[in-house]
Design an enzyme around this catalytic site. Sequence first.
Site, PDB file in Angstrom:
ATOM      1  N   HIS A  98       0.970  -1.500  -0.263  1.00 48.62           N
ATOM      2  CA  HIS A  98       0.273  -0.433  -0.223  1.00 48.62           C
ATOM      3  C   HIS A  98       0.876   1.392  -0.041  1.00 48.62           C
ATOM      4  CE1 HIS A  98      -2.894  -2.729   2.033  1.00 48.62           C
ATOM      5  NE2 HIS A  98      -3.171  -2.658   0.926  1.00 48.62           N
ATOM      6  N   GLU A 128       2.009   4.218   2.877  1.00 45.30           N
ATOM      7  CA  GLU A 128       1.987   3.450   4.692  1.00 45.30           C
ATOM      8  C   GLU A 128       4.085   3.780   4.265  1.00 45.30           C
ATOM      9  OE1 GLU A 128       0.733  -0.726   4.855  1.00 45.30           O
ATOM     10  OE2 GLU A 128      -1.335   0.254   4.387  1.00 45.30           O
ATOM     11  N   HIS A 166       4.050  -3.038   6.800  1.00 46.00           N
ATOM     12  CA  HIS A 166       2.546  -2.215   6.711  1.00 46.00           C
ATOM     13  C   HIS A 166       2.263  -0.917   7.756  1.00 46.00           C
ATOM     14  CE1 HIS A 166       0.647  -4.410   3.203  1.00 46.00           C
ATOM     15  NE2 HIS A 166       1.169  -5.242   4.114  1.00 46.00           N
ATOM     16  N   GLU A 210       2.097  -4.690  11.128  1.00 45.25           N
ATOM     17  CA  GLU A 210       1.542  -3.639  11.367  1.00 45.25           C
ATOM     18  C   GLU A 210       2.083  -2.840  12.249  1.00 45.25           C
ATOM     19  OE1 GLU A 210      -0.965  -2.480   9.536  1.00 45.25           O
ATOM     20  OE2 GLU A 210      -1.481  -4.268   8.678  1.00 45.25           O
TER      21      GLU A 210
END
Length: 349
Positions: A71, A74, A166, A230
Amino acid sequence: MAEKYQQMECMVLFEQQDFLAQTLANPTNSLPFEQRTLDNGTQIRLLDTGIVEVQPAAPQGKNIVLSCAVHGNETAPIEIVNQLLNDILSGSVVCQHRLLLLMGNPQAMVAGTRGIEENMNRLFSGAHSKGVDSLNRERARAKQLEQAVKSFFEAGEGERFHYDLHTAIRDSKREKFAVYPFRHGKPWRKEQIRFLAGCGVNTILLSHSPTTTFSYFSSNEFGADAFTVELGKVKPFGQNDMSRFEACLAQLRLLVANEPLMMPELSESVVFDVAQVINKHSEDFRFTFSDDAANFSEFAPDTVLANEDGNAIRVGDKAESIIFPNANVAIGQRALLTVVPTEIGTDFE
């Protein structure tokens, strides 16, 4: 900050020693192969835009993939990967394991968006080519990244690892967490949970079904220890507090340099099972909770989480916490995960 990188003269990676600048300067170009051998014998190979392989003079047995920017907005993981490669290029970190570094979606990086046409992290394990006659930008790039990982893992011997880095769209009551992809009967590994805790990631979600994420692709097809990691919340380039990622970068430096790792006790980690995977089946799909609800917000048993076509989607008979809620996903894609605490038991080794 992205504009600053784009305005830089387009130079080869090994002259400017900046993977991020080189990637942002060439988001749509397929770059020619380049190779440089460092004074310590390490070979650095630019395979294409956003794809760099590091080959030590005498590999010590691990084959490590670090990916970011699946993505494009990010940015903290992008800066972490960029710094790690700069450390290797400068000689301050001597890489002892084979290493593949991937910046997943360069066009979205330049645009400062999650994606250009669709969510790339739903396009792996061949999903990029299913049900379409031609590949859009995300689909073509996902296919290219799959091939890069395949070639890398198949060319080396030893253990395989993939950490797909991420940051999340929304706030989280647990800032850093990792999704451990479905293992198809293979045990979860305690050593990996401790490794991630050393990165500052002490919350682990155990997935119990196949997906089309990048980490599941590496886990399922190549037997890699793989995770979707994450690391915090999405911020633009230049706005990340990089002190919040010091533990992660330090642990990655130790990993690639084959030095002793930070390995906290298992008791410092919290493990959750994925309880529900809730997909969106119609445009009528609606959550009952606020759009700004944080990841790991907990809901009581039997609470209605969403409504779709007159049907209520409820919490089960135990309290569940929400992860990655997004009602705006495409039809057929995951709109929400729910999780429940679990123990580290006999299905761990």
